[in-house]
Write a protein that holds these residues in place. Structure first.
Motif, short mmCIF file in Angstrom:
data_model
loop_
_atom_site.label_atom_id
_atom_site.label_comp_id
_atom_site.label_asym_id
_atom_site.label_seq_id
_atom_site.Cartn_x
_atom_site.Cartn_y
_atom_site.Cartn_z
N VAL A 21 30.97 8.06 52.42
CA VAL A 21 32.21 7.95 53.19
C VAL A 21 32.29 9.02 54.28
CG1 VAL A 21 34.73 8.28 53.05
CG2 VAL A 21 33.55 6.81 51.40
N ASN A 22 32.08 10.26 53.90
CA ASN A 22 32.30 11.35 54.85
C ASN A 22 31.17 11.48 55.87
OD1 ASN A 22 34.91 12.53 54.03
ND2 ASN A 22 33.86 12.77 52.08
N LEU A 23 29.95 11.12 55.48
CA LEU A 23 28.87 11.07 56.47
C LEU A 23 29.12 9.92 57.44
CD1 LEU A 23 26.17 11.83 57.69
CD2 LEU A 23 25.04 10.51 55.87
N GLY A 24 29.51 8.75 56.90
CA GLY A 24 29.77 7.60 57.77
C GLY A 24 30.87 7.88 58.77
N ILE A 25 31.98 8.44 58.30
CA ILE A 25 33.10 8.74 59.21
C ILE A 25 32.73 9.90 60.13
CG2 ILE A 25 35.51 9.55 59.28
CD1 ILE A 25 36.01 7.77 56.82
N ILE A 220 27.00 20.84 49.85
CA ILE A 220 28.42 20.50 49.76
C ILE A 220 29.06 21.29 48.62
CG2 ILE A 220 30.08 18.62 49.57
CD1 ILE A 220 28.11 18.38 51.96
N PRO A 221 30.05 22.11 48.94
CA PRO A 221 30.63 22.96 47.89
C PRO A 221 31.52 22.18 46.92
CG PRO A 221 31.76 23.30 49.98
CD PRO A 221 30.61 22.40 50.27
N MET A 222 31.67 22.72 45.74
CA MET A 222 32.60 22.18 44.75
C MET A 222 34.02 22.29 45.30
SD MET A 222 32.79 21.09 41.53
CE MET A 222 31.51 21.81 40.49
N SER A 223 34.79 21.20 45.19
CA SER A 223 36.13 21.24 45.75
C SER A 223 37.01 20.14 45.18
CB SER A 223 36.08 21.09 47.28
OG SER A 223 37.35 20.89 47.82
N VAL A 224 38.23 20.50 44.81
CA VAL A 224 39.21 19.51 44.37
C VAL A 224 39.63 18.65 45.57
CG1 VAL A 224 41.52 19.20 43.42
CG2 VAL A 224 40.03 20.98 42.52
N LYS A 225 39.62 19.25 46.76
CA LYS A 225 40.05 18.53 47.97
C LYS A 225 39.21 17.27 48.19
CE LYS A 225 43.19 21.51 49.40
NZ LYS A 225 44.61 21.13 49.37
N ALA A 226 37.90 17.38 47.94
CA ALA A 226 37.02 16.22 48.15
C ALA A 226 37.38 15.09 47.21
CB ALA A 226 35.57 16.64 47.94
N VAL A 234 41.24 8.09 52.62
CA VAL A 234 40.78 8.61 53.92
C VAL A 234 39.64 9.60 53.69
CG1 VAL A 234 43.03 8.33 55.03
CG2 VAL A 234 42.49 10.49 53.87
N SER A 235 39.07 10.08 54.80
CA SER A 235 37.98 11.05 54.71
C SER A 235 38.52 12.46 54.53
CB SER A 235 37.15 11.01 56.00
OG SER A 235 37.88 11.60 57.07
N ILE A 236 37.62 13.38 54.25
CA ILE A 236 37.99 14.79 54.14
C ILE A 236 38.48 15.34 55.48
CG2 ILE A 236 35.66 15.68 54.62
CD1 ILE A 236 38.13 17.14 52.03
N LYS A 244 36.33 23.92 53.55
CA LYS A 244 34.88 24.18 53.54
C LYS A 244 34.09 22.87 53.37
CE LYS A 244 34.96 28.95 51.87
NZ LYS A 244 34.56 29.89 50.79
N VAL A 245 34.67 21.91 52.62
CA VAL A 245 33.98 20.63 52.41
C VAL A 245 33.91 19.86 53.73
CG1 VAL A 245 34.03 18.45 51.17
CG2 VAL A 245 34.70 20.52 50.01
N ALA A 246 35.01 19.86 54.49
CA ALA A 246 35.00 19.18 55.79
C ALA A 246 33.95 19.80 56.72
CB ALA A 246 36.39 19.24 56.43
N GLU A 247 33.89 21.12 56.72
CA GLU A 247 32.90 21.81 57.54
C GLU A 247 31.48 21.45 57.10
OE1 GLU A 247 31.35 24.10 60.54
OE2 GLU A 247 33.42 23.44 60.23
#
Length: 261
Positions: A21-25, A220-226, A234-236, A244-247
């Motif tokens: 998802v996040n690579l595609g977007i 890709i860091p560990m994250s609850v946000k992801a 939606v995407s990150i 940090k995950v979005a970055e």
């Protein structure tokens, strides 16, 4: 001609769908035309992009592949959904489970998904196939249809150990069915660099595979946000753009773009 990337790992829970998802977007945000293809009967990718009842979608990948098997005319745009973040989705649902059984008796069964993907290559710059967590017929189809494989791996002992079987399968597909197939790289996910354990696993992975297979610089860091993004549909980048995950996913997107040069 679009580039086709299979996002694959037979181990579940390694952020495979989150990565697709996040690579595609991320690629779409760079101006690329992107199609995401959900080959998982659980419909995880479809649900995580806001279509929370995949089994109620009238036209899905199962319908399209059934038409290919029956040599019926396929409408290339049939069933494609458009997401608000500028990507297209070919949804998947539980019907893929029954289809995988049917495929076992079909001539040239490994080429069924490829027939569909080849119809779509001219329409997109990137086609990302989110594979199911197994090495069954649908995953083999994805590997045959793809130009390269991106392998998300959780920074933990068992997921890293399971890489051997996946790599063996990829190399077998390359030898017998798709000579152009490449392993684009191993992507470390859910990494908690505060622990020595994650650092040790990362070092072990690079030591074992680094000389033969590319390992992405980005982790890709560990994250609850992801994890929260799936519930939001939606995407990150939309959910938490400064995280940090979005970055990390922005950096991964750049690495994938660089791969083409």
């Amino acid at each position: 001609m679009g580039r086709v990337i299979a996002v694959a790992n037979q181990k579940g829970g390694v952020a495979k769908t989150t990565t697709a998802v996040n690579l595609g977007i991320g690629l779409a945000r760079e101006g690329k035309r992107v199609l995401l293809v959900d080959t998982d009967p659980q419909g995880s990718l479809t649900a995580s992009l806001g279509y929370v009842e995949p089994d109620e979608i009238p036209i899905t990948l199962a319908n399209i592949l059934t038409a290919v098997i029956n040599e019926e005319e396929v409408n290339p745009s049939g069933g494609i959904l458009h997401h608000e973040e500028d990507i297209d989705i070919m949804p998947g649902n539980i019907e893929l489970s029954a289809l995988e059984v049917v495929m076992g008796n079909v001539m040239s069964r490994e080429l069924i998904l490829k027939d569909y993907i080849d119809m779509m290559r001219e329409r997109y710059d990137y086609i990302l196939i989110d594979c199911m967590p197994s090495l069954g017929m649908m995953t083999i189809n994805a590997l045959v249809a793809a130009d390269s494989v991106l392998i998300p791996v959780q920074a933990a002992y068992l997921p890293v150990k399971g890489l051997q079987q996946l790599i063996k399968t990829i190399l077998m597909v390359k030898k017998r069915l798709n000579r152009g197939l490449e392993i684009q790289g191993i992507l470390l996910t859910m990494v908690d660099y505060r622990t020595n354990y994650a650092k040790d696993i990362t070092a072990k992975l690079r030591e074992t595979y680094g000389s033969r297979i590319a390992i992405f610089e980005t982790a890709i860091p560990m994250s609850v946000k992801a994890a929260e993004t799936s519930a939001e549909g939606v995407s990150i980048y939309s959910h938490c753009p400064k995280s940090k995950v979005a970055e990390a996913y922005r950096n991964l997107t750049q690495e994938v773009l660089e791969y083409e040069k």
